[in-house]
Scaffold this motif. Structure first.
Motif, mmCIF file in Angstrom:
data_model
loop_
_atom_site.group_PDB
_atom_site.id
_atom_site.type_symbol
_atom_site.label_atom_id
_atom_site.label_comp_id
_atom_site.label_asym_id
_atom_site.label_seq_id
_atom_site.Cartn_x
_atom_site.Cartn_y
_atom_site.Cartn_z
ATOM 1 N N ASP A 124 -5.990 2.717 -0.799
ATOM 2 C CA ASP A 124 -5.002 2.615 -1.870
ATOM 3 C C ASP A 124 -5.635 3.139 -3.166
ATOM 4 O O ASP A 124 -6.687 2.651 -3.585
ATOM 5 C CB ASP A 124 -4.598 1.150 -2.022
ATOM 6 N N ILE A 141 0.858 -1.186 0.000
ATOM 7 C CA ILE A 141 0.000 0.000 0.000
ATOM 8 C C ILE A 141 0.892 1.234 0.000
ATOM 9 O O ILE A 141 1.868 1.293 0.755
ATOM 10 C CB ILE A 141 -0.932 0.013 1.227
ATOM 11 N N CYS A 143 -2.589 8.138 -0.093
ATOM 12 C CA CYS A 143 -3.871 7.426 -0.147
ATOM 13 C C CYS A 143 -5.009 8.395 0.149
ATOM 14 O O CYS A 143 -4.790 9.540 0.537
ATOM 15 C CB CYS A 143 -3.857 6.261 0.844
#
Length: 286
Positions: free
Chosen positions: A174, A143, A149
């Motif tokens: 993500d 991630i 994100c």
């Protein structure tokens, strides 16, 4: 809010956070507990399944001779609503290293009749007594850093009225699993995110029961919209998580007959696999 202000914000501690208050039960009699299910953990009008599992998990931790959930399997029978509920537990077996029990959560209909919402079978033990030996081929999900994100605050809610639980979570998804938010779902049943509680409370075994069922459904990235109600959910708690944010990865390989599975892995800040789950959910194909 600036990074400095965020860093200075007080962090809730385990036992003194909104999650702890909203999962707290009052013991009415041996094995019987009362609770007022909070509207803060709803998706649309139904109470989130992970929150419900944490409520039942807390009741079993009180009823059983062991404190930590090792495995807990839940069947969701009817949709739970915010408001009063009763939890009834039963000790099936109390062993030296593992104890097993059942629990049911019930509410009342307009005529005052009991309606069972969820029933679980669980085995509890002491996670702190487990050996340290780990032999695994599992690897943490890749991630991007949290600052790369996106969370619910960065865009509209995927479903009208679904933001109540999102307001209580630290979710950073993500970007590779966010095609659905742009109207371009990848067709892959994948969802990955950094996860925590908004008030900064560190994770513990009970909050892992919430983490496995708190991300947007993988059905969104398959191209479906709307509520994806859980039929059955089994969680294996493998270790007490280290302080800090969790990484959660959920995948779906098969949607057939209007049902799909979601396989979740939860990794802690020390890079350990601390929980796994599989659930069967109903998908609305219209």
């Amino acid at each position: 809010m600036s990074e400095a202000a965020t860093a200075a914000a007080p962090r809730a501690t385990i036992g003194d956070s909104e999650f702890d208050r909203d999962t707290a039960l009052t013991r009415r009699a041996p094995g019987v507990y009362d609770i007022d299910l909070s509207a803060g953990w709803t998706i649309i009008n139904a109470v989130n399944g992970g929150y419900l599992l944490a409520v039942l998990g807390r009741a079993l931790a009180d009823a059983l001779p062991h404190q930590d959930p090792f495995t807990i399997s839940a069947h969701y029978l009817t949709a739970s609503q915010p408001g009063p509920a009763v939890v009834r537990t039963d000790v099936v077996r109390g062993g030296r290293t593992l104890s097993t029990g059942t629990a049911s959560l019930l509410q009342y209909d307009e005529q005052g009749n009991e309606v069972e919402r969820i029933r679980v079978l669980a085995s509890y033990g002491d996670l702190g007594a487990l050996p340290d030996d780990v032999r695994t081929t599992a690897t943490p999900p890749a991630i991007p850093p949290m600052e790369q994100c996106f969370g619910p605050e960065d865009g509209p809610a995927p479903v009208d009225g679904s933001s109540a639980i999102a307001d209580r979570l630290m979710l950073k998804l993500d970007p590779a699993t966010l095609g659905w938010a742009l109207g371009q779902p990848s067709g892959k049943g994948e969802m990955r995110a950094w996860f925590g509680l908004k008030d900064g409370r560190d994770p513990d075994p009970l909050s892992l029961l919430l983490a496995v069922d708190a991300l947007p459904p993988t059905a969104f990235e398959i191209g479906l919209r709307g509520w994806v109600p859980t039929v059955e959910l089994t969680v294996h708690v493998r270790s007490r998580p280290a302080p800090g944010p969790l990484r959660v990865s959920i995948t779906t390989r098969n949607l057939a007959g209007g049902f799909l599975e979601e396989d979740a892995e939860v990794w802690d800040s020390a890079g350990r696999l601390v929980a796994q789950s599989r659930q069967l959910a109903r998908a609305r194909l219209a």
